[in-house]
Structure formats: structure tokens, C-alpha cells
Design an enzyme around this catalytic site. Sequence first.
Site, short mmCIF file in Angstrom:
data_model
loop_
_atom_site.label_atom_id
_atom_site.label_comp_id
_atom_site.label_asym_id
_atom_site.label_seq_id
_atom_site.Cartn_x
_atom_site.Cartn_y
_atom_site.Cartn_z
N HIS A 85 0.85 -1.20 0.00
CA HIS A 85 0.00 0.00 0.00
C HIS A 85 0.89 1.25 0.00
O HIS A 85 1.94 1.28 0.65
CB HIS A 85 -0.91 -0.01 1.23
CG HIS A 85 -2.02 0.98 1.13
ND1 HIS A 85 -1.82 2.32 1.33
CD2 HIS A 85 -3.31 0.85 0.78
CE1 HIS A 85 -2.96 2.97 1.14
NE2 HIS A 85 -3.89 2.09 0.80
N GLU A 159 -4.06 1.91 -7.50
CA GLU A 159 -4.50 2.94 -6.55
C GLU A 159 -3.58 4.15 -6.69
O GLU A 159 -2.54 4.22 -6.00
CB GLU A 159 -4.45 2.34 -5.14
CG GLU A 159 -5.13 3.19 -4.12
CD GLU A 159 -5.46 2.41 -2.83
OE1 GLU A 159 -6.63 2.05 -2.67
OE2 GLU A 159 -4.56 2.22 -2.01
#
Length: 242
Positions: A85, A159
Site C-alpha cells: 500500500h 491505486e
Amino acid sequence: MAKILIANWKSNPRDIKSAVKLAKAIDGKNVVIAPPFPFLEAIHKVIKKSALGAQNVFWADGPYTGEISADDLKALKVKYVIVGHSERRKNLKETDRMINLKVKEVIKSGLKVVLCVGEPLNIRKRGIKSAKNFVVKQLTKDLIGVGKKSGALLLVAYEPVWSISTEKGSKPDTPEDAVLMIEFIRGWLKKRGLKSAKVIYGGSVNKGNAESFLHKKGIEGALIGGASLRPLEFKKIKSSII
Ligand code: 13P
């Protein structure tokens, strides 16, 4: 094929009671709930249809103080592990080498890995070609040694960093650009022999825009932060894809 929604709760909520309540409220088919580690066990006990996810993992099992191995997660009934992430890449200085080790460890344990990739704002400002180059560099390094047979265990979450709701001045990607990037990533994965890998979108998905992302054929699901903490909103997002 059914689309998947992955709820990344990050460091929320504050206590176990609220976590259990929230998990019960958003429980559903094709939903993955990724709470903070301390809530995994309690949530596993109350969910009926969702799968359990973890937000991180360590790349080895052994004497590593403070770390959690893929086999530990497996014992807790975790099925999906988020790796790479952007918040960890940035704040914890996780490198592609570390992320690659984690990806391989998760796959070795037979769990599914949700590999996050995406470009920062300064790269995107140079145009979509720069964004594609950036993402390919991440994928190339993060997937070293990941063989063709592992495709079914791999989900790539595109993302873009600038689209995450907690980033200063963030805004969601346009569904058109997100599809462009996602199809590009899918093409790259196919060439690399990973044709069963899924590609999903993450970044400010909310009740107002979920349909426009999730109705696009190429987008196989969403990785959702903020809106996954708001049960009514999450349910609305879920209903928009049925
Ligand atoms: P938001 O949905 O809050 O933008 O968070 C996205 C995210 O970082 C999920 O991993």
C-alpha cells in the site's frame, strides 16, 4: 464474473466492539474485510459471507519482533493480504524489494495477495504515459520470481496515490482513465503469463461514484478505505454492482 470489494479499514475503528459491529454491518458475498490485526480473530467469528483480509505481513517466519508471518495470518483464517500500500511505501519506506519478498511469502502460504501499485501526483502530472511507466517499474520489481501458476492468487489494486481520500487535495481518478490504466496493467500481466490475476481500482470510491467505476467491464472490483467505515454507504456501493 462477480466483482470484489475490499474494505481496507487502515487503523480504524478504535475498539473491538465497534469493529465487530461494523463487520456485521458490511458482511456480504464478494466482500473482503481487512481490519487492524488485533480485530482479526473477533471478526472471523462474526462474519458469515465475507472473507477476512490483513493489511500487511512480514516476509518470513521466525524471530522477528513485532512482525506477523503469512502462516500466522493463515492460522487466523485470513484469506487475502494487502501488500505494498502506498501509505506503507511512503511512511514506512517499504521498498519494491521488501514488497516482492512479501508477495512471494503470501503466495507460498497459499493466500491471495492484493498488490497495490500506483503513481504519485508529480508523475501523473507528466501524463498518463509516465504513470504507465511508473506502474510497470513497480510491477516488474514487485513480481520478480512470481511464476505463471500464481496468477490465480494475485489481485493488483491500481491505486493512484493522489486519489486516496486522506491525501491532501485528493480527488478520485476518472473512471475512463482508471480503465485505461487497468487495461494496461492487465495487458502487462497477461504478457507476463499472469492472465488469471484480477485488477481492481482504489482511491476515493464512494457512494456517489462507485457505479461509474464498477460498471466498467475492465474494473474487477474496488479497494475501499474511508467509505468502508460507513456501513450505509458501503452497502450502497455494494448494491450498485449487483
Ligand atoms: P479511500 O477509499 O479512503 O480513498 O482509501 C483508499 C485506500 O487507500 C484503500 O486502500
